[in-house]
Design a protein around this motif. Structure first.
Motif, mmCIF file in Angstrom:
data_model
loop_
_atom_site.group_PDB
_atom_site.id
_atom_site.type_symbol
_atom_site.label_atom_id
_atom_site.label_comp_id
_atom_site.label_asym_id
_atom_site.label_seq_id
_atom_site.Cartn_x
_atom_site.Cartn_y
_atom_site.Cartn_z
ATOM 1 N N LEU A 246 0.798 -1.218 0.000
ATOM 2 C CA LEU A 246 0.000 0.000 0.000
ATOM 3 C C LEU A 246 0.837 1.277 0.000
ATOM 4 O O LEU A 246 0.299 2.367 0.167
ATOM 5 C CB LEU A 246 -0.955 -0.006 1.199
ATOM 6 C CG LEU A 246 -1.948 -1.170 1.217
ATOM 7 C CD1 LEU A 246 -2.725 -1.190 2.523
ATOM 8 C CD2 LEU A 246 -2.880 -1.099 0.032
ATOM 9 N N ASP A 247 2.139 1.146 -0.227
ATOM 10 C CA ASP A 247 2.999 2.320 -0.312
ATOM 11 C C ASP A 247 2.509 3.199 -1.467
ATOM 12 O O ASP A 247 2.219 2.689 -2.552
ATOM 13 C CB ASP A 247 4.448 1.900 -0.546
ATOM 14 C CG ASP A 247 5.382 3.084 -0.473
ATOM 15 O OD1 ASP A 247 5.539 3.768 -1.515
ATOM 16 O OD2 ASP A 247 5.933 3.332 0.613
ATOM 17 N N PRO A 248 2.404 4.506 -1.254
ATOM 18 C CA PRO A 248 1.876 5.394 -2.302
ATOM 19 C C PRO A 248 2.648 5.348 -3.616
ATOM 20 O O PRO A 248 2.087 5.631 -4.670
ATOM 21 C CB PRO A 248 1.961 6.789 -1.680
ATOM 22 C CG PRO A 248 2.069 6.569 -0.220
ATOM 23 C CD PRO A 248 2.703 5.232 -0.021
ATOM 24 N N THR A 249 3.932 4.974 -3.582
ATOM 25 C CA THR A 249 4.699 4.893 -4.823
ATOM 26 C C THR A 249 4.328 3.656 -5.637
ATOM 27 O O THR A 249 4.592 3.605 -6.836
ATOM 28 C CB THR A 249 6.217 4.874 -4.545
ATOM 29 O OG1 THR A 249 6.525 3.727 -3.737
ATOM 30 C CG2 THR A 249 6.651 6.145 -3.841
ATOM 31 N N VAL A 250 3.719 2.669 -4.990
ATOM 32 C CA VAL A 250 3.322 1.432 -5.662
ATOM 33 C C VAL A 250 1.806 1.400 -5.883
ATOM 34 O O VAL A 250 1.331 1.007 -6.945
ATOM 35 C CB VAL A 250 3.749 0.203 -4.815
ATOM 36 C CG1 VAL A 250 3.272 -1.088 -5.436
ATOM 37 C CG2 VAL A 250 5.244 0.194 -4.600
ATOM 38 N N PHE A 251 1.072 1.827 -4.893
ATOM 39 C CA PHE A 251 -0.395 1.775 -4.897
ATOM 40 C C PHE A 251 -0.899 3.208 -4.783
ATOM 41 O O PHE A 251 -1.246 3.695 -3.714
ATOM 42 C CB PHE A 251 -0.863 0.909 -3.715
ATOM 43 C CG PHE A 251 -2.279 0.424 -3.793
ATOM 44 C CD1 PHE A 251 -2.626 -0.633 -4.628
ATOM 45 C CD2 PHE A 251 -3.272 0.989 -3.010
ATOM 46 C CE1 PHE A 251 -3.926 -1.106 -4.678
ATOM 47 C CE2 PHE A 251 -4.575 0.524 -3.053
ATOM 48 C CZ PHE A 251 -4.902 -0.523 -3.887
ATOM 49 N N ALA A 252 -0.884 3.909 -5.920
ATOM 50 C CA ALA A 252 -1.205 5.348 -5.954
ATOM 51 C C ALA A 252 -2.701 5.587 -5.751
ATOM 52 O O ALA A 252 -3.515 4.670 -5.850
ATOM 53 C CB ALA A 252 -0.766 5.927 -7.289
ATOM 54 N N GLU A 253 -3.052 6.843 -5.504
ATOM 55 C CA GLU A 253 -4.458 7.218 -5.374
ATOM 56 C C GLU A 253 -5.213 6.800 -6.635
ATOM 57 O O GLU A 253 -4.741 7.002 -7.754
ATOM 58 C CB GLU A 253 -4.587 8.724 -5.164
ATOM 59 C CG GLU A 253 -5.989 9.156 -4.840
ATOM 60 C CD GLU A 253 -6.092 10.617 -4.448
ATOM 61 O OE1 GLU A 253 -7.190 11.165 -4.599
ATOM 62 O OE2 GLU A 253 -5.093 11.192 -3.984
ATOM 63 N N GLY A 254 -6.369 6.170 -6.445
ATOM 64 C CA GLY A 254 -7.157 5.654 -7.550
ATOM 65 C C GLY A 254 -6.891 4.185 -7.844
ATOM 66 O O GLY A 254 -7.653 3.542 -8.558
ATOM 67 N N SER A 255 -5.806 3.649 -7.292
ATOM 68 C CA SER A 255 -5.494 2.231 -7.489
ATOM 69 C C SER A 255 -6.471 1.368 -6.719
ATOM 70 O O SER A 255 -6.987 1.763 -5.671
ATOM 71 C CB SER A 255 -4.073 1.916 -7.006
ATOM 72 O OG SER A 255 -3.118 2.588 -7.768
ATOM 73 N N SER A 256 -6.708 0.174 -7.248
ATOM 74 C CA SER A 256 -7.575 -0.777 -6.549
ATOM 75 C C SER A 256 -7.018 -2.176 -6.722
ATOM 76 O O SER A 256 -6.295 -2.449 -7.684
ATOM 77 C CB SER A 256 -9.005 -0.700 -7.070
ATOM 78 O OG SER A 256 -9.061 -1.091 -8.423
ATOM 79 N N ALA A 257 -7.351 -3.038 -5.784
ATOM 80 C CA ALA A 257 -6.907 -4.429 -5.849
ATOM 81 C C ALA A 257 -7.956 -5.311 -5.194
ATOM 82 O O ALA A 257 -8.492 -4.977 -4.141
ATOM 83 C CB ALA A 257 -5.568 -4.594 -5.141
ATOM 84 N N MET A 258 -8.235 -6.420 -5.858
ATOM 85 C CA MET A 258 -9.056 -7.463 -5.247
ATOM 86 C C MET A 258 -8.082 -8.336 -4.467
ATOM 87 O O MET A 258 -7.083 -8.801 -5.011
ATOM 88 C CB MET A 258 -9.782 -8.279 -6.310
ATOM 89 C CG MET A 258 -10.784 -7.480 -7.121
ATOM 90 S SD MET A 258 -12.135 -6.761 -6.174
ATOM 91 C CE MET A 258 -12.995 -8.216 -5.616
ATOM 92 N N THR A 259 -8.346 -8.533 -3.179
ATOM 93 C CA THR A 259 -7.407 -9.248 -2.320
ATOM 94 C C THR A 259 -8.156 -9.902 -1.164
ATOM 95 O O THR A 259 -9.379 -9.877 -1.115
ATOM 96 C CB THR A 259 -6.323 -8.273 -1.806
ATOM 97 O OG1 THR A 259 -5.317 -9.003 -1.100
ATOM 98 C CG2 THR A 259 -6.902 -7.192 -0.904
ATOM 99 N N MET A 260 -7.403 -10.446 -0.259
ATOM 100 C CA MET A 260 -7.966 -11.011 0.963
ATOM 101 C C MET A 260 -7.558 -10.110 2.123
ATOM 102 O O MET A 260 -6.422 -9.632 2.175
ATOM 103 C CB MET A 260 -7.439 -12.424 1.208
ATOM 104 C CG MET A 260 -7.726 -13.402 0.082
ATOM 105 S SD MET A 260 -9.463 -13.738 -0.165
ATOM 106 C CE MET A 260 -9.813 -14.804 1.208
ATOM 107 N N VAL A 261 -8.478 -9.878 3.031
ATOM 108 C CA VAL A 261 -8.162 -9.261 4.317
ATOM 109 C C VAL A 261 -8.536 -10.331 5.328
ATOM 110 O O VAL A 261 -9.716 -10.636 5.508
ATOM 111 C CB VAL A 261 -8.940 -7.955 4.553
ATOM 112 C CG1 VAL A 261 -8.722 -7.461 5.977
ATOM 113 C CG2 VAL A 261 -8.516 -6.892 3.551
ATOM 114 N N GLY A 262 -7.512 -10.916 5.920
ATOM 115 C CA GLY A 262 -7.759 -12.101 6.737
ATOM 116 C C GLY A 262 -8.270 -13.200 5.830
ATOM 117 O O GLY A 262 -7.629 -13.563 4.845
#
Length: 182
Positions: free
Chosen positions: A123-139
């Motif tokens: 989630l670092d802003p240089t990798v995951f910029a504003e407007g970025s999205s990801a389908m993932t698992m939380v827990g």
């Protein structure tokens, strides 16, 4: 004639009033609209069609290959959905997911620390910029994470798992606080 069921937000009541700390805020977002769009249409063309159909305050979030979520705080008007469906005919399919998904906002300078406890997305802003999205698992829950600001995120989860995600986030926040972040 029986009464129609009354819609109640899934994250309603004192337990879900939000959580605010010095460096972290968590809140249930309005159950407005969430549309799932599938098809060979690029975001700029989709954005233009959204404006024409009256979805001016909605955002486009990538949800997979040729898939987007259209999210907004306003309740869905059937005329707008019909207009968008007609405009995208032959280019994309539109499915209303408003009734089946819930959005949770997580913000503050400790938001990345909190979310890093439950997901492997960088989630670092240089990798995951504003407007970025990801389908993932939380827990153990499938979630879409969207960066909406520097330290602001929106999590979208299936409605039936919203309370579980809320509880998981509260647990991770307590852990983050112990680590000195929240």
């Amino acid at each position: 004639m029986p009464d129609l069921p009354e819609h109640r937000p899934v994250l309603a009541g004192a337990r879900y009033n939000g959580m605010t700390g010095a460096s972290l805020r968590m809140e249930a977002l309005p159950e407005g609209h969430l549309l799932h769009v599938l098809g060979a249409i690029e975001p700029p063309a989709l954005a233009a069609e959204l404006v024409k159909a009256g979805f001016t305050n909605s955002s486009i979030r990538k949800a997979g290959f040729r898939q987007w979520f259209i999210a907004g705080d306003e309740p869905l008007a059937s005329a707008g959905l019909d207009a968008l469906t007609a405009a995208l005919a032959g280019k994309a399919f539109v499915m209303d997911q408003s009734h089946g998904r819930v959005r949770i906002g997580v913000s503050g300078r400790s938001s990345r620390l909190l979310l890093s406890k439950g997901t492997a997305v960088d989630l670092d802003p240089t990798v995951f910029a504003e407007g970025s999205s990801a389908m993932t698992m939380v827990g153990h829950l499938s979630v879409q994470i969207v960066r909406t600001g520097d330290d602001d995120f929106e999590l979208t989860v299936l409605r039936s798992f919203a309370e579980s995600l809320w509880d998981e986030l509260r647990h991770m926040a307590a852990s983050a606080e112990k680590d000195g972040g929240a």
